[in-house]
Design an enzyme around this catalytic site. Structure first.
Site, PDB file in Angstrom:
ATOM      1  N   HIS A 146      -4.951  47.450  47.294  1.00 57.41           N
ATOM      2  CA  HIS A 146      -5.939  46.976  48.269  1.00 57.41           C
ATOM      3  C   HIS A 146      -5.225  46.400  49.496  1.00 57.41           C
ATOM      4  CE1 HIS A 146      -9.731  47.347  46.130  1.00 57.41           C
ATOM      5  NE2 HIS A 146      -9.335  46.630  45.100  1.00 57.41           N
ATOM      6  N   GLU A 155     -11.622  50.827  46.752  1.00 56.12           N
ATOM      7  CA  GLU A 155     -11.246  50.913  45.343  1.00 56.12           C
ATOM      8  C   GLU A 155     -10.389  52.155  45.086  1.00 56.12           C
ATOM      9  OE1 GLU A 155     -11.258  48.611  41.987  1.00 56.12           O
ATOM     10  OE2 GLU A 155     -12.017  48.172  43.983  1.00 56.12           O
ATOM     11  N   HIS A 170      -2.740  46.896  41.333  1.00 53.17           N
ATOM     12  CA  HIS A 170      -4.095  47.144  41.823  1.00 53.17           C
ATOM     13  C   HIS A 170      -4.358  46.374  43.123  1.00 53.17           C
ATOM     14  CE1 HIS A 170      -8.493  47.975  41.260  1.00 53.17           C
ATOM     15  NE2 HIS A 170      -8.586  46.848  41.952  1.00 53.17           N
ATOM     16  N   GLU A 171      -4.152  45.057  43.083  1.00 55.12           N
ATOM     17  CA  GLU A 171      -4.413  44.258  44.283  1.00 55.12           C
ATOM     18  C   GLU A 171      -3.422  44.634  45.392  1.00 55.12           C
ATOM     19  OE1 GLU A 171      -7.193  42.725  44.350  1.00 55.12           O
ATOM     20  OE2 GLU A 171      -7.552  42.848  42.186  1.00 55.12           O
TER      21      GLU A 171
HETATM   22 ZN    ZN Z   1     -10.297  46.438  43.199  1.00 61.08          ZN
END
Ligand code: ZN
Length: 500
Positions: free
Chosen positions: A269, A295, A265-266
Site C-alpha cells: 500500500h 488492495e 502487505h502494508e
Molecule cells: Zn490492505
C-alpha cells in the site's frame, strides 16, 4: 493567462489540505503514541479541525468556484490534472449538497451507536444485541443512497463508492467464475496431505521481528525518506502526501510469519502512495480512492510476490540470522507453511485461497440484504449455510460468524468485494508483467525485485487517483477484467504444493 478562478481554487485547496494535515497527524498520534489521558484533548482538537474542514468542503464559495471552472470556456483551458480535480470535486460536492443536514446528523449518531452495539455484541457473542442496529444502518444506508444517487440501484451505488464503475453484474460474473473453480479446489486441498507446522511453534523475539520488517520493507522498495513505521493492534497504512507515508504492524510473540506478511502487505500500500506523481499531492488526484485498486497493490506484494518461493531465495539466509529458528527450517518447509490452506472461521486469519470464499459469502449476503430484502433475523442462518457450502465448517457462535467484522456496523456495505477484486486484478497484472519483463520466478530468484516495483510505479502508481479501475485495467492489461488469470495462477500453484 492562468484563470483567476483556478488560482483561487488552488489557494483554497491549500488551506483545506493544511486542516487535513493536522487531522492526519492527530490521527496518527492517537493510533500509535497518545497516552490514555491524552485522548480527550486530541479528540477535541480533531473535532475542531474536522468541523472546519467540513465547512470548507461544503461552502458556497467552493461550490461557486467549481461551478465556474466546470463551464466549457474555463474547463477546456485546464490541463488534464485540473480537469480531473474539478470534475471529481464537483461530483462529490453536488452529491453531498443533496444530503439534508438533519439526516446526516441522525446518520452519524446511528453509526456511533451501531459501532458501540457491535463491540458489545461481539464481546458477548450475541447477535441479538447488534441486530436492531444493523437494521437501522441498512435503512439509513438506503436513504443516504437515495439522496446522493437518486434513481439508482442501491447496491450498485454502494459498490461504486469503493470502486468507481463497479456494479453487481460484473461482480456476479467474476465471483461465479471463481466459485465454480475454487469450491472444488478447496475441497481437494483439504482432503490432501497437509504440511507439518509443528516446527513453527516457539517464541520469536519482538525486536528481531522489527528488524525482519525493516529487511522486508527495504527489500520490496519502501522509501525511508518518504516513510516511517509504527505499532498498532491492527496494521494499516496512512499518508499525508506521496512524501510521507506511514505503515503500522502488530507483532506476535508466538508467530513471526503474521507480522512478516503484514509488513509486506502494508508495504505494498505504502509503495503505491510513495510512487504517486508528487504534483498530485494535496488534491483528489493524488492518493488512490479505489479500494480494489489499492488492495491489488498490497496483495500483489503480499501474495503474488511474497508467497512465491523465489521471493525468499535472496533473503532467506538473512532471515535466519535475525530469527535463528528459521535456520532449522528449510526454505521448502517455509514455503509450504506460508501457503498452508486451512478452513478457518475468521476472514483476517484466512490463507490466500480460502480468503476468496470469505469475501464471496459477504458479497452474497450484502446483495441478499439490499436486493432481495432478506431480513436481519435471517442473516446468521444464511451465513452458516454458506460457510458449510464453501468451507465445510459451521461457526460455533456469533463472534466466530456474523459478528467478526466491523464493516457493517459502520455502514461500510459494499466494501468487502474490493478485497477480492484486488486479487482478481493481480492475476491480470501478473500476466502483463511476465509478458513485458519476463518470468517472475527468475526476476525474484535473481534478486531483481526492484524492477517489479519500478514497473508497478510506471504502470499504476504514478497515476494516483486519476484513472478509473476500468481504464487502468484496460491500459495495463489490454483487456476487460476477468478472474481467469487468478484461477489459472491458483490451480498451478496449489496443484504443485499439494501434489494434486
Ligand atoms: Zn490492505
Amino acid at each position: 493567462m492562468m484563470s483567476q478562478t483556478l488560482e483561487n481554487l488552488k489557494s483554497y485547496l491549500k488551506r483545506m489540505d493544511q486542516y487535513n494535515h493536522v487531522m492526519e497527524l492527530l490521527f496518527w498520534d492517537m493510533e500509535t503514541n497518545t497516552p490514555k489521558l491524552g485522548f480527550e484533548g486530541h479528540a477535541e482538537a480533531l473535532t475542531f479541525f474536522s468541523t472546519e474542514q467540513f465547512k470548507m468542503s461544503t461552502s458556497e464559495e467552493l461550490g461557486a468556484m467549481l461551478e465556474k471552472l466546470a463551464k466549457p470556456q474555463e474547463f477546456d483551458a485546464l490541463d488534464s490534472k485540473w480537469q480531473f480535480i474539478v470534475t471529481r470535486m464537483k461530483r462529490d460536492f453536488d452529491k453531498n449538497k443533496r444530503i439534508p443536514a438533519e439526516f446526516y446528523e441522525s446518520y452519524v449518531m446511528a453509526r456511533a451507536e451501531s459501532e458501540n452495539a457491535w463491540k458489545e455484541a461481539k464481546n458477548a457473542s450475541d447477535y441479538s444485541i447488534f441486530a436492531p442496529h444493523l437494521e437501522k444502518m441498512i435503512t439509513k444506508t438506503r436513504e443516504m443512497a437515495a439522496y446522493t444517487d437518486p434513481g439508482k440501484e442501491v447496491y450498485n451505488v454502494l459498490l461504486d463508492q469503493y470502486e468507481e464503475g463497479m456494479n453487481s453484474d460484473t461482480m456476479d460474473r467474476l465471483f461465479t467464475e471463481l466459485k465454480k473453480e475454487l469450491i472444488p479446489l478447496v475441497k481437494q486441498i483439504l482432503a490432501a496431505k497437509q504440511p507439518d507446522d509443528s516446527k513453527f511453534a516457539g517464541h520469536y523475539d519482538i525486536e528481531a521481528q522489527k528488524k525482519v520488517q525493516k529487511l522486508l520493507l527495504d527489500y520490496i522498495g519502501f522509501d525511508w525518506n518518504k516513510g516511517t513505521v509504527g505499532e498498532t493492534e491492527h496494521p494499516f497504512t496512512m499518508n499525508f502526501s506521496s512524501k510521507d507515508v506511514r505503515v503500522t504492524n502488530h507483532f506476535h510473540e508466538h508467530d513471526a510469519i503474521s507480522a512478516m506478511f503484514s509488513a509486506i502487505h502494508e508495504g505494498g500500500h505504502a509503495i503505491f502512495e510513495q510512487q504517486v506523481n508528487p504534483d498530485f499531492d494535496g488534491t483528489v488526484a493524488g492518493s488512490c480512492s479505489n479500494m480494489g485498486i489499492h488492495e491489488s497493490q498490497s496483495r500483489f506484494y503480499e501474495n503474488i510476490l511474497g508467497r512465491n518461493k523465489n521471493f525468499w531465495m535472496p533473503i532467506y539466509e538473512k532471515l535466519g540470522t535475525l530469527l535463528p529458528q528459521f535456520q532449522k527450517i528449510s526454505l521448502e518447509e517455509f514455503y509450504q507453511e506460508i501457503n498452508h490452506v486451512r478452513n478457518s472461521f475468521i476472514r483476517i486469519d484466512a490463507d490466500e485461497l480460502t480468503y476468496c470464499m470469505h469475501i464471496i459469502l459477504r458479497y452474497e449476503l450484502e446483495k441478499a440484504i439490499f436486493r432481495d430484502g432478506v431480513s436481519v433475523e435471517e442473516l446468521p442462518a444464511l451465513w452458516n449455510e454458506k460457510m458449510q457450502e464453501y468451507l465445510q465448517i459451521i461457526p460455533g457462535n456469533d463472534a466466530q460468524g456474523i459478528l467478526q467484522d466491523t464493516h457493517w456496523s459502520g455502514g461500510s456495505f459494499g466494501y468487502f468485494p474490493s478485497y477480492l477484486l484486488g486479487s482478481i486484478y493481480d492475476g491480470m497484472y501478473l500476466d502483463a508483467l511476465q509478458e513485458q519483463l519476463g518470468n517472475v520466478d527468475d526476476i525474484l530468484k535473481e534478486g531483481r525485485i526492484a524492477e517489479i516495483t519500478k514497473w508497478l510505479g510506471e504502470q499504476i502508481h504514478q497515476y494516483g487517483n486519476t484513472r478509473t479501475p476500468g481504464k487502468l485495467i484496460e491500459d495495463v492489461c489490454g483487456k476487460e477484467v476477468s478472474a481467469e488469470p487468478l484461477i489459472r495462477h491458483f490451480k498451478k500453484k496449489y496443484s504443485e504444493l499439494y501434489a494434486l
